[in-house]
Enzyme design. Structure first.
Site, PDB file in Angstrom:
ATOM      1  N   ARG A  83       0.832  -1.199   0.000  1.00 14.75           N
ATOM      2  CA  ARG A  83       0.000   0.000   0.000  1.00 14.75           C
ATOM      3  C   ARG A  83       0.866   1.248   0.000  1.00 14.75           C
ATOM      4  O   ARG A  83       1.806   1.369   0.769  1.00 14.75           O
ATOM      5  CB  ARG A  83      -0.886   0.012   1.226  1.00 14.75           C
ATOM      6  CG  ARG A  83      -1.572   1.339   1.368  1.00 14.75           C
ATOM      7  CD  ARG A  83      -2.887   1.216   1.980  1.00 14.75           C
ATOM      8  NE  ARG A  83      -3.465   2.530   2.134  1.00 14.75           N
ATOM      9  CZ  ARG A  83      -4.423   2.802   2.984  1.00 14.75           C
ATOM     10  NH1 ARG A  83      -4.891   1.846   3.738  1.00 14.75           N
ATOM     11  NH2 ARG A  83      -4.917   3.997   3.062  1.00 14.75           N
ATOM     12  N   ARG A  93      -6.225   1.289  -3.337  1.00 20.46           N
ATOM     13  CA  ARG A  93      -5.204   0.642  -2.519  1.00 20.46           C
ATOM     14  C   ARG A  93      -5.328  -0.874  -2.598  1.00 20.46           C
ATOM     15  O   ARG A  93      -6.410  -1.410  -2.845  1.00 20.46           O
ATOM     16  CB  ARG A  93      -5.247   1.122  -1.082  1.00 20.46           C
ATOM     17  CG  ARG A  93      -6.420   0.721  -0.207  1.00 20.46           C
ATOM     18  CD  ARG A  93      -7.679   1.532  -0.377  1.00 20.46           C
ATOM     19  NE  ARG A  93      -7.575   2.928  -0.025  1.00 20.46           N
ATOM     20  CZ  ARG A  93      -7.792   3.404   1.194  1.00 20.46           C
ATOM     21  NH1 ARG A  93      -8.115   2.602   2.180  1.00 20.46           N
ATOM     22  NH2 ARG A  93      -7.700   4.666   1.426  1.00 20.46           N
ATOM     23  N   ASP A  96      -6.420  -2.234   2.763  1.00 23.39           N
ATOM     24  CA  ASP A  96      -6.738  -1.285   3.834  1.00 23.39           C
ATOM     25  C   ASP A  96      -7.220  -2.117   5.012  1.00 23.39           C
ATOM     26  O   ASP A  96      -8.115  -2.944   4.860  1.00 23.39           O
ATOM     27  CB  ASP A  96      -7.859  -0.350   3.363  1.00 23.39           C
ATOM     28  CG  ASP A  96      -8.297   0.632   4.444  1.00 23.39           C
ATOM     29  OD1 ASP A  96      -7.426   1.214   5.110  1.00 23.39           O
ATOM     30  OD2 ASP A  96      -9.524   0.824   4.613  1.00 23.39           O
ATOM     31  N   ASP A  98      -8.663  -1.789   8.857  1.00 24.02           N
ATOM     32  CA  ASP A  98      -9.182  -0.881   9.876  1.00 24.02           C
ATOM     33  C   ASP A  98      -9.514  -1.672  11.135  1.00 24.02           C
ATOM     34  O   ASP A  98     -10.120  -2.746  11.058  1.00 24.02           O
ATOM     35  CB  ASP A  98     -10.434  -0.162   9.363  1.00 24.02           C
ATOM     36  CG  ASP A  98     -10.113   0.844   8.273  1.00 24.02           C
ATOM     37  OD1 ASP A  98      -8.983   1.385   8.278  1.00 24.02           O
ATOM     38  OD2 ASP A  98     -10.972   1.091   7.419  1.00 24.02           O
TER      39      ASP A  98
HETATM   40  P1  ADP Z   1      -9.379   5.133   5.552  1.00 25.55           P
HETATM   41  O1  ADP Z   1      -9.320   3.761   6.169  1.00 25.55           O
HETATM   42  O2  ADP Z   1     -10.430   6.018   6.157  1.00 25.55           O
HETATM   43  O3  ADP Z   1      -9.454   5.108   4.063  1.00 25.55           O
HETATM   44  P2  ADP Z   1      -6.552   5.267   6.115  1.00 25.55           P
HETATM   45  O4  ADP Z   1      -6.563   3.780   6.084  1.00 25.55           O
HETATM   46  O5  ADP Z   1      -5.627   5.964   5.186  1.00 25.55           O
HETATM   47  O6  ADP Z   1      -8.017   5.861   5.886  1.00 25.55           O
HETATM   48  O7  ADP Z   1      -6.261   5.681   7.618  1.00 25.55           O
HETATM   49  C1  ADP Z   1      -5.939   6.978   7.953  1.00 25.55           C
HETATM   50  C2  ADP Z   1      -5.548   7.052   9.427  1.00 25.55           C
HETATM   51  O8  ADP Z   1      -6.635   6.622  10.237  1.00 25.55           O
HETATM   52  C3  ADP Z   1      -4.396   6.163   9.874  1.00 25.55           C
HETATM   53  O9  ADP Z   1      -3.220   6.899   9.870  1.00 25.55           O
HETATM   54  C4  ADP Z   1      -4.777   5.745  11.304  1.00 25.55           C
HETATM   55  O10 ADP Z   1      -3.854   6.168  12.271  1.00 25.55           O
HETATM   56  C5  ADP Z   1      -6.108   6.416  11.519  1.00 25.55           C
HETATM   57  N1  ADP Z   1      -7.052   5.624  12.303  1.00 25.55           N
HETATM   58  C6  ADP Z   1      -7.823   6.123  13.306  1.00 25.55           C
HETATM   59  N2  ADP Z   1      -8.594   5.179  13.845  1.00 25.55           N
HETATM   60  C7  ADP Z   1      -8.323   4.030  13.169  1.00 25.55           C
HETATM   61  C8  ADP Z   1      -8.814   2.697  13.280  1.00 25.55           C
HETATM   62  N3  ADP Z   1      -9.756   2.368  14.183  1.00 25.55           N
HETATM   63  N4  ADP Z   1      -8.321   1.762  12.425  1.00 25.55           N
HETATM   64  C9  ADP Z   1      -7.395   2.102  11.496  1.00 25.55           C
HETATM   65  N5  ADP Z   1      -6.878   3.353  11.345  1.00 25.55           N
HETATM   66  C10 ADP Z   1      -7.341   4.305  12.178  1.00 25.55           C
HETATM   67 MG    MG Z   2      -7.814   2.460   6.902  1.00 29.25          MG
END
Ligand code: ADP
Ligand code: MG
Length: 160
Positions: A83, A93, A96, A98
């Protein structure tokens, strides 16, 4: 031991293979066991529309890692999957990851919000979550199945 839920997404490369690899890696982390994985769902992109459809899934991971250790590990895995963080949100990407839920914890830090703010709003998160954990509590929003019942899933297609 905590029970965490991880959202997987991607729209570049062989996403199913990337998910399988990522799930195997998570299951191999110290003190971590993969308990369940939802089906994979196809879903049109959020944000810029000139990119391929996304695939999304949710996994349940039992783990002794702390929330921040888990986030570090997930981000390491995203990097390993190639990524590129371009600084823009919602761009295409390969992977991803989360951190959606961690027991019934609530965290509100710049680097980590739990529940992930998208959990109760995004059909491609709440429907796969409700598939594997209908009773999971999304703190502040209720049980996964109840939230899913109010979230339009018409854009989602479960892969066989
Ligand atoms: P998105 O998933 O919204 O597309 P990104 O994967 O680029 O965005 O994540 C952006 C930022 O979100 C990361 O730098 C991370 O630190 C932050 N973040 C905040 N909360 C979470 C979470 N619960 N899980 C993953 N990332 C998180
Ligand atoms: Mg994310």
């Amino acid at each position: 031991m905590a029970l965490s839920y991880i959202g997987l997404g991607g729209n570049l490369g062989d996403v199913c293979a990337t998910f399988s690899h990522a799930l195997a890696v998570m299951d191999g982390w110290a003190g971590s066991t993969l308990e369940k994985v939802s089906r994979t769902y196809r879903n049109p992109p959020m944000g810029p529309a000139n990119q391929p459809d996304y695939l999304n899934a949710v996994a349940a991971l039992r783990t002794t890692l702390s929330p921040l250790e888990l986030l570090d590990a997930l981000q390491g895995l995203e990097q390993a999957a190639g990524r590129i963080r371009a600084g823009r949100r919602w761009c295409a990407r390969s992977l991803d990851l989360d951190l959606l839920l961690y027991d019934e914890l609530r965290i509100d830090q710049p680097r980590l919000q739990i529940p992930h703010p998208g959990v109760h709003r995004r059909a491609f998160v709440i429907h796969p979550l409700a598939e594997i954990a209908p009773e999971a509590l999304v703190p502040g929003h209720g049980r996964a199945a109840a939230i899913a019942a109010h979230t339009d899933a018409s854009m989602l297609t479960a892969l066989l």
